[in-house]
Design an enzyme around this catalytic site. Sequence first.
Site, PDB file in Angstrom:
ATOM      1  N   SER A  47       0.827  -1.204   0.000  1.00 27.97           N
ATOM      2  CA  SER A  47       0.000   0.000   0.000  1.00 27.97           C
ATOM      3  C   SER A  47       0.864   1.258   0.000  1.00 27.97           C
ATOM      4  O   SER A  47       2.031   1.227   0.408  1.00 27.97           O
ATOM      5  CB  SER A  47      -0.899   0.020   1.246  1.00 27.97           C
TER       6      SER A  47
HETATM    7  N1  SAH Z   1      -0.825  -4.637   3.535  1.00 26.34           N
HETATM    8  C1  SAH Z   1       0.149  -5.311   2.730  1.00 26.34           C
HETATM    9  C2  SAH Z   1      -0.354  -5.944   1.445  1.00 26.34           C
HETATM   10  C3  SAH Z   1      -1.511  -5.311   0.754  1.00 26.34           C
HETATM   11  S1  SAH Z   1      -1.983  -6.135  -0.744  1.00 26.34           S
HETATM   12  C4  SAH Z   1       1.276  -4.365   2.401  1.00 26.34           C
HETATM   13  O1  SAH Z   1       1.063  -3.153   2.368  1.00 26.34           O
HETATM   14  O2  SAH Z   1       2.363  -4.853   2.151  1.00 26.34           O
HETATM   15  C5  SAH Z   1      -3.203  -7.239  -0.106  1.00 26.34           C
HETATM   16  C6  SAH Z   1      -2.645  -8.553   0.360  1.00 26.34           C
HETATM   17  O3  SAH Z   1      -3.760  -9.354   0.755  1.00 26.34           O
HETATM   18  C7  SAH Z   1      -1.913  -9.339  -0.714  1.00 26.34           C
HETATM   19  O4  SAH Z   1      -0.650  -9.704  -0.247  1.00 26.34           O
HETATM   20  C8  SAH Z   1      -2.813 -10.560  -0.956  1.00 26.34           C
HETATM   21  O5  SAH Z   1      -2.056 -11.710  -1.298  1.00 26.34           O
HETATM   22  C9  SAH Z   1      -3.496 -10.693   0.402  1.00 26.34           C
HETATM   23  N2  SAH Z   1      -4.779 -11.406   0.399  1.00 26.34           N
HETATM   24  C10 SAH Z   1      -5.833 -11.288  -0.460  1.00 26.34           C
HETATM   25  N3  SAH Z   1      -6.824 -12.137  -0.104  1.00 26.34           N
HETATM   26  C11 SAH Z   1      -6.396 -12.789   1.005  1.00 26.34           C
HETATM   27  C12 SAH Z   1      -6.985 -13.791   1.847  1.00 26.34           C
HETATM   28  N4  SAH Z   1      -8.185 -14.308   1.611  1.00 26.34           N
HETATM   29  N5  SAH Z   1      -6.268 -14.228   2.911  1.00 26.34           N
HETATM   30  C13 SAH Z   1      -5.023 -13.740   3.154  1.00 26.34           C
HETATM   31  N6  SAH Z   1      -4.413 -12.813   2.400  1.00 26.34           N
HETATM   32  C14 SAH Z   1      -5.099 -12.328   1.344  1.00 26.34           C
END
Ligand code: SAH
Length: 283
Positions: free
Chosen positions: A118
């Site tokens: 993000s």
């Molecule tokens: N907050 C993090 C990543 C944001 S992107 C950062 O800033 O680094 C959103 C993340 O959610 C991604 O890594 C994606 O793989 C994860 N994601 C999406 N659906 C998910 C689920 N059902 N369970 C666990 N992770 C999930």
Amino acid sequence: MKVQYHYYPFPAFAIATKPTHSLPITLSSHSPPRSLFFFHNPNFLTGNSLFFRMQRFCSVSGMNKNKAMVERLQRFGVITSSKVAEVIETVDRALFVPDGAAPYDDSPMAIGYNATISAPHMHAMCLQLLEENLKPGMHALDVGSGTGYLTACFAMMVGPQGRAVGVEHIPELVSVSIENIQKSDAATLLKDGSLSIHAGDGRQGWPEFAPYDAIHVGAAAPEIPQPLIDQLKPGGRMVIPVGNVFQDLKVVDKNSDGSVSVRTETSVRYVPLTSRESQLRGY
Ligand code: SAH
């Protein structure tokens, strides 16, 4: 308030779509040009000492740029909390973005697997919304922990007596996030066990360390998952983007009688909270 337009070359975002500030996309560096370093350093080309000096120079200049990013976010009114400023300053973003990315730009960045880290203003906003629920000793859950950046920030806030738990459904990202955290100031918390990252479906939360004072969801859910509401402590707060094309960042407070109050903070654009299969196929 000046409207800021971002250009993002990939389909997934994690930004506030109603800009909260007017930060330029590229943050300037206040460190000296590298060329001057060589000419002004009397120990230039003196074996190992050059290597160690270079390494120190690079990390100091990285931390200066991280500090400059924090100062800019403060100047534009995004960061108002001194505690949040301190934590963002301590956890160097450069350790969490892929090589070649511009870590201090105020934009989200692709991290592979159709996911993004993000934008700094979103991380700052979520940390501030959760600040009262990230006091030392408290429990925090980060669903969709991706790079591990925000989980590391949570861990620094709740400290060694607290618990910061990341859940991510792409196992490769779990491994990368652990490596990232090991390079950061949160490494000792990972070693102690007060910070942990788990592979799993975050829609189910992580019951082992529930109930949580703070829950952050880093991907947009079509609706608020019930297991996450169940794992929120009375007095606890969850910050979660909700929606499909149009998404709102919701603030969910659990009252002492177990009822929940939900309000909208702002419009946002996040990658979806979905199954691993649909994420890997491009949603
Ligand atoms: N907050 C993090 C990543 C944001 S992107 C950062 O800033 O680094 C959103 C993340 O959610 C991604 O890594 C994606 O793989 C994860 N994601 C999406 N659906 C998910 C689920 N059902 N369970 C666990 N992770 C999930």
